[in-house]
Design a protein around this motif. Structure first.
Motif, short mmCIF file in Angstrom:
data_model
loop_
_atom_site.label_atom_id
_atom_site.label_comp_id
_atom_site.label_asym_id
_atom_site.label_seq_id
_atom_site.Cartn_x
_atom_site.Cartn_y
_atom_site.Cartn_z
N GLY A 35 25.80 4.69 -33.70
CA GLY A 35 25.54 5.52 -32.52
C GLY A 35 24.10 5.97 -32.42
N VAL A 36 23.49 6.37 -33.53
CA VAL A 36 22.09 6.81 -33.46
C VAL A 36 21.18 5.63 -33.14
N GLU A 37 21.53 4.44 -33.61
CA GLU A 37 20.71 3.28 -33.27
C GLU A 37 20.84 2.92 -31.80
N LEU A 38 22.05 2.95 -31.27
CA LEU A 38 22.23 2.67 -29.85
C LEU A 38 21.42 3.66 -29.00
N ALA A 39 21.50 4.94 -29.36
CA ALA A 39 20.77 5.97 -28.62
C ALA A 39 19.27 5.74 -28.71
N ALA A 40 18.78 5.46 -29.91
CA ALA A 40 17.34 5.26 -30.09
C ALA A 40 16.84 4.07 -29.28
N ARG A 41 17.58 2.97 -29.32
CA ARG A 41 17.18 1.77 -28.57
C ARG A 41 17.21 2.03 -27.05
N ALA A 42 18.06 2.95 -26.63
CA ALA A 42 18.16 3.28 -25.20
C ALA A 42 17.12 4.32 -24.78
N GLN A 57 16.13 9.22 -38.89
CA GLN A 57 14.76 8.90 -39.27
C GLN A 57 14.54 7.40 -39.39
N ARG A 58 15.57 6.71 -39.86
CA ARG A 58 15.46 5.26 -40.02
C ARG A 58 15.24 4.56 -38.68
N VAL A 59 15.83 5.09 -37.61
CA VAL A 59 15.72 4.42 -36.31
C VAL A 59 14.66 5.04 -35.41
N MET A 60 13.89 5.99 -35.91
CA MET A 60 12.84 6.60 -35.09
C MET A 60 11.84 5.57 -34.54
N PRO A 61 11.45 4.55 -35.31
CA PRO A 61 10.54 3.54 -34.72
C PRO A 61 11.14 2.86 -33.50
N LEU A 62 12.46 2.65 -33.49
CA LEU A 62 13.11 2.04 -32.32
C LEU A 62 13.02 2.99 -31.13
N TYR A 63 13.18 4.26 -31.39
CA TYR A 63 13.08 5.27 -30.33
C TYR A 63 11.67 5.29 -29.75
N GLU A 64 10.67 5.32 -30.62
CA GLU A 64 9.28 5.35 -30.16
C GLU A 64 8.94 4.10 -29.35
N GLN A 65 9.44 2.96 -29.81
CA GLN A 65 9.22 1.71 -29.09
C GLN A 65 9.88 1.75 -27.71
N ALA A 66 11.09 2.27 -27.64
CA ALA A 66 11.80 2.35 -26.38
C ALA A 66 11.11 3.28 -25.40
N ARG A 67 10.56 4.38 -25.92
CA ARG A 67 9.84 5.33 -25.06
C ARG A 67 8.59 4.71 -24.47
N LYS A 68 7.91 3.92 -25.26
CA LYS A 68 6.70 3.26 -24.76
C LYS A 68 7.02 2.24 -23.68
N GLY A 69 8.20 1.65 -23.80
CA GLY A 69 8.58 0.60 -22.84
C GLY A 69 9.15 1.12 -21.54
N ARG A 70 9.39 2.43 -21.46
CA ARG A 70 10.00 2.97 -20.25
C ARG A 70 8.97 3.40 -19.21
#
Length: 277
Positions: free
Chosen positions: A213-220, A264-277
């Motif tokens: 769930g946290v990975e899905l949220a971070a990627r979104a 914390q493990r998926v924070m890079p995915l979150y940061e990447q997703a934010r940059k892409g939005r």
């Protein structure tokens, strides 16, 4: 000489061992491991897709009943909010299983004080207004809830539990008759099954759903750390927590600790997703 209750329970334990060793299940991997590394193989006795038709029928009946009561999708703003979040989460399911994107997804909001949300096999979802209103959840926290519920569907936890229960029920019934355990022995076997297999597996499912769930949220593009504040709110809202040993859910403290590490493990995915939005 009469068999003691302790001896009967010990015999029941042998039946539990038979459940483990004799369960004729197919070993499968329902999802890819993702960045969070959920890679546990699962044993299934129920055929793929067997629960989806039943879920669709049950969902249709439930939605019709709520519509008749006037409790379905009453607040357009809440419905739009929930569906916007879910529609951002759904494309991310492809990272765990590509076929899920093509499921017949459906999301509705039910007016109820109950703090709840769920996702049936195949993507039929519901969110209760009590979850949003009583916890005053942010969009990030709501994404954590929905990501968690979607993860249960992706991992086919309902099918896995149905498989467990089908195999266990059959073998325990046969075993108790074979060993002449009687009612006390059967109760001992069933208790041992739940204590050693049933409840721990359910806690394992919850942990897997949290991590996916946290990975899905971070990627979104939703902050995965919101899962921590969400469960802290859940803990405060609950009137009391059952004993950890008999609970089907991890304790709040264990859950928060695990979510802290995996968010914390998926924070890079979150940061990447934010940059892409």
């Amino acid at each position: 000489m009469k068999t003691t209750v302790k001896q009967q329970v010990l015999k029941g334990m042998l039946v539990v061992a038979a459940v483990v060793s004799m369960g004729a299940c197919q070993t499968v991997q329902t999802t890819k491991s993702g960045a969070v590394g959920v890679d546990r193989t699962q044993r299934m006795a129920v055929a793929p897709g067997a629960l989806e038709q039943a879920a669709r029928e049950q969902y249709a009946e439930l939605i019709a009943r709520e519509r008749q009561k006037g409790t379905l999708n009453r607040n357009p703003e809440q419905v739009a909010r929930v569906r916007t979040i879910v529609n951002r989460l759904i494309p991310q399911t492809a990272h765990f299983r590509p076929d899920a994107v093509k499921w017949q997804w459906e999301t509705n909001v039910i007016t109820s004080q109950e703090v709840n949300a769920w996702c049936m096999p195949g993507g039929k979802m519901a969110v209760y207004t009590g979850l949003m209103e009583r916890l005053n959840v942010t969009d990030d926290e709501l994404a954590a809830v929905m990501g968690h519920e979607i993860a249960h569907a992706l991992r086919e936890h309902a099918r896995e539990r149905a498989s467990e229960q089908m195999v266990a029920s059959g073998i325990i019934s046969v075993g108790t008759a074979l060993f002449g355990l009687g009612d006390i022995g059967q109760q001992g076997a069933e208790f041992a099954y739940m204590g050693l297999l049933g409840l721990p597996n359910s806690r394992k499912h919850e942990t897997e759903a949290d991590r996916i769930g946290v990975e899905l949220a971070a990627r979104a593009g939703y902050d995965p750390r919101a899962a921590i504040s969400l469960w802290q709110k859940m803990g405060k809202a609950s009137s009391g927590e059952p004993l950890k040993f008999l609970s089907t859910h991890p304790s709040t403290a264990d859950r928060v600790n695990d979510l802290t590490a995996y968010s914390q493990r998926v924070m890079p995915l979150y940061e990447q997703a934010r940059k892409g939005r």
